[in-house]
Design a protein around this motif. Structure first.
Motif, PDB file in Angstrom:
ATOM      1  N   SER A 152       8.199 -59.754  47.370  1.00 52.92           N
ATOM      2  CA  SER A 152       8.138 -58.298  47.246  1.00 52.92           C
ATOM      3  C   SER A 152       8.073 -57.600  48.594  1.00 52.92           C
ATOM      4  O   SER A 152       8.605 -56.504  48.752  1.00 52.92           O
ATOM      5  CB  SER A 152       6.938 -57.901  46.389  1.00 52.92           C
ATOM      6  OG  SER A 152       5.736 -58.361  46.979  1.00 52.92           O
TER       7      SER A 152
ATOM      8  N   ILE B 293       1.118 -62.970  40.667  1.00 45.93           N
ATOM      9  CA  ILE B 293       2.132 -62.826  39.615  1.00 45.93           C
ATOM     10  C   ILE B 293       3.199 -61.823  40.047  1.00 45.93           C
ATOM     11  O   ILE B 293       4.388 -62.021  39.800  1.00 45.93           O
ATOM     12  CB  ILE B 293       1.475 -62.428  38.280  1.00 45.93           C
ATOM     13  CG1 ILE B 293       0.649 -63.602  37.752  1.00 45.93           C
ATOM     14  CG2 ILE B 293       2.512 -61.986  37.259  1.00 45.93           C
ATOM     15  CD1 ILE B 293      -0.215 -63.269  36.554  1.00 45.93           C
ATOM     16  N   PHE B 294       2.780 -60.746  40.727  1.00 47.38           N
ATOM     17  CA  PHE B 294       3.736 -59.749  41.211  1.00 47.38           C
ATOM     18  C   PHE B 294       4.715 -60.384  42.195  1.00 47.38           C
ATOM     19  O   PHE B 294       5.928 -60.193  42.095  1.00 47.38           O
ATOM     20  CB  PHE B 294       2.978 -58.591  41.861  1.00 47.38           C
ATOM     21  CG  PHE B 294       3.857 -57.493  42.361  1.00 47.38           C
ATOM     22  CD1 PHE B 294       4.475 -56.639  41.477  1.00 47.38           C
ATOM     23  CD2 PHE B 294       4.060 -57.314  43.717  1.00 47.38           C
ATOM     24  CE1 PHE B 294       5.292 -55.622  41.929  1.00 47.38           C
ATOM     25  CE2 PHE B 294       4.863 -56.311  44.188  1.00 47.38           C
ATOM     26  CZ  PHE B 294       5.487 -55.454  43.288  1.00 47.38           C
TER      27      PHE B 294
ATOM     28  N   SER C 103       7.008 -62.862  40.406  1.00 43.45           N
ATOM     29  CA  SER C 103       8.042 -62.203  39.616  1.00 43.45           C
ATOM     30  C   SER C 103       9.249 -61.848  40.473  1.00 43.45           C
ATOM     31  O   SER C 103      10.378 -61.839  39.987  1.00 43.45           O
ATOM     32  CB  SER C 103       7.481 -60.966  38.918  1.00 43.45           C
ATOM     33  OG  SER C 103       7.164 -59.962  39.862  1.00 43.45           O
TER      34      SER C 103
ATOM     35  N   LEU D 224      11.344 -65.059  40.696  1.00 49.17           N
ATOM     36  CA  LEU D 224      11.993 -65.478  39.459  1.00 49.17           C
ATOM     37  C   LEU D 224      12.968 -64.452  38.899  1.00 49.17           C
ATOM     38  O   LEU D 224      14.000 -64.814  38.334  1.00 49.17           O
ATOM     39  CB  LEU D 224      10.925 -65.809  38.414  1.00 49.17           C
ATOM     40  CG  LEU D 224       9.953 -66.926  38.788  1.00 49.17           C
ATOM     41  CD1 LEU D 224       8.875 -67.065  37.732  1.00 49.17           C
ATOM     42  CD2 LEU D 224      10.688 -68.230  38.992  1.00 49.17           C
ATOM     43  N   PHE D 225      12.632 -63.163  39.029  1.00 47.36           N
ATOM     44  CA  PHE D 225      13.412 -62.114  38.369  1.00 47.36           C
ATOM     45  C   PHE D 225      13.909 -61.063  39.352  1.00 47.36           C
ATOM     46  O   PHE D 225      13.920 -59.878  39.050  1.00 47.36           O
ATOM     47  CB  PHE D 225      12.561 -61.436  37.292  1.00 47.36           C
ATOM     48  CG  PHE D 225      11.928 -62.382  36.327  1.00 47.36           C
ATOM     49  CD1 PHE D 225      12.692 -63.096  35.428  1.00 47.36           C
ATOM     50  CD2 PHE D 225      10.555 -62.580  36.329  1.00 47.36           C
ATOM     51  CE1 PHE D 225      12.110 -63.979  34.539  1.00 47.36           C
ATOM     52  CE2 PHE D 225       9.963 -63.452  35.439  1.00 47.36           C
ATOM     53  CZ  PHE D 225      10.734 -64.163  34.543  1.00 47.36           C
TER      54      PHE D 225
ATOM     55  N   ILE E 288      14.601 -56.973  38.602  1.00 46.73           N
ATOM     56  CA  ILE E 288      13.733 -55.983  39.238  1.00 46.73           C
ATOM     57  C   ILE E 288      14.552 -55.026  40.097  1.00 46.73           C
ATOM     58  O   ILE E 288      14.318 -53.811  40.082  1.00 46.73           O
ATOM     59  CB  ILE E 288      12.633 -56.682  40.061  1.00 46.73           C
ATOM     60  CG1 ILE E 288      11.672 -57.401  39.119  1.00 46.73           C
ATOM     61  CG2 ILE E 288      11.889 -55.700  40.947  1.00 46.73           C
ATOM     62  CD1 ILE E 288      10.674 -58.292  39.804  1.00 46.73           C
TER      63      ILE E 288
END
Length: 141
Positions: free
Chosen positions: A50, A120-121, A124, A127-128, A132
């Motif tokens: 992120s 988890i953020f 994510s 993985l995604f 996103i």
């Protein structure tokens, strides 16, 4: 959030002040150590976490507004900050003196939940990332 909450808890109560204090976190609590690795890599801007995505959007928006000097200064400061965070990762992973163990105390429920949500953020984004980015693009329009 996970990186900074993980930094302040160890027996003795004064918090971690130096990078050298991180040496034994991974050996003392492997789960928190892995989360700290991921958090520091995200703060350093390592793709596809992120932190990289957010820095890329900031720099791209500065370039789209033709603020090239601002974008260049941001990239330079990001590299400097990234070197600091990677130094923290090095402090987490390499043990120089195995006789001195630092004992970390347990986390409260709120602190543990914040660390887990940050983990988890970041996970994510690994993985995604395409989904996103599509959601962010649709929100932007």
């Amino acid at each position: 959030f996970g990186a900074f909450i993980g930094l302040v808890k160890y027996k003795g109560g004064s918090g971690i002040k130096y990078i050298g204090n991180l040496k034994y976190l991974y050996q003392d609590n492997m789960l928190v150590g892995v989360i700290m690795f991921l958090s520091f890599f995200s703060l350093a801007g390592i793709p596809p976490l992120s932190g990289f995505i957010s820095k890329a959007y900031v720099f791209l928006s500065a370039i789209m507004q033709e603020s090239y000097g601002l974008a260049l200064m941001g990239i330079i400061l990001s590299v400097i900050g990234g070197s600091y965070y990677l130094r923290c990762v090095r402090g987490l992973s390499f043990i120089q003196n195995k006789n001195k163990w630092m004992c970390f105390v347990g986390y409260t429920r709120l602190e543990a939940n914040i660390i887990i949500v940050g983990f988890i953020f970041n996970l994510s984004f690994i993985l995604f990332v395409n989904d996103i980015l599509q959601i962010i693009y649709n929100i932007q329009l």
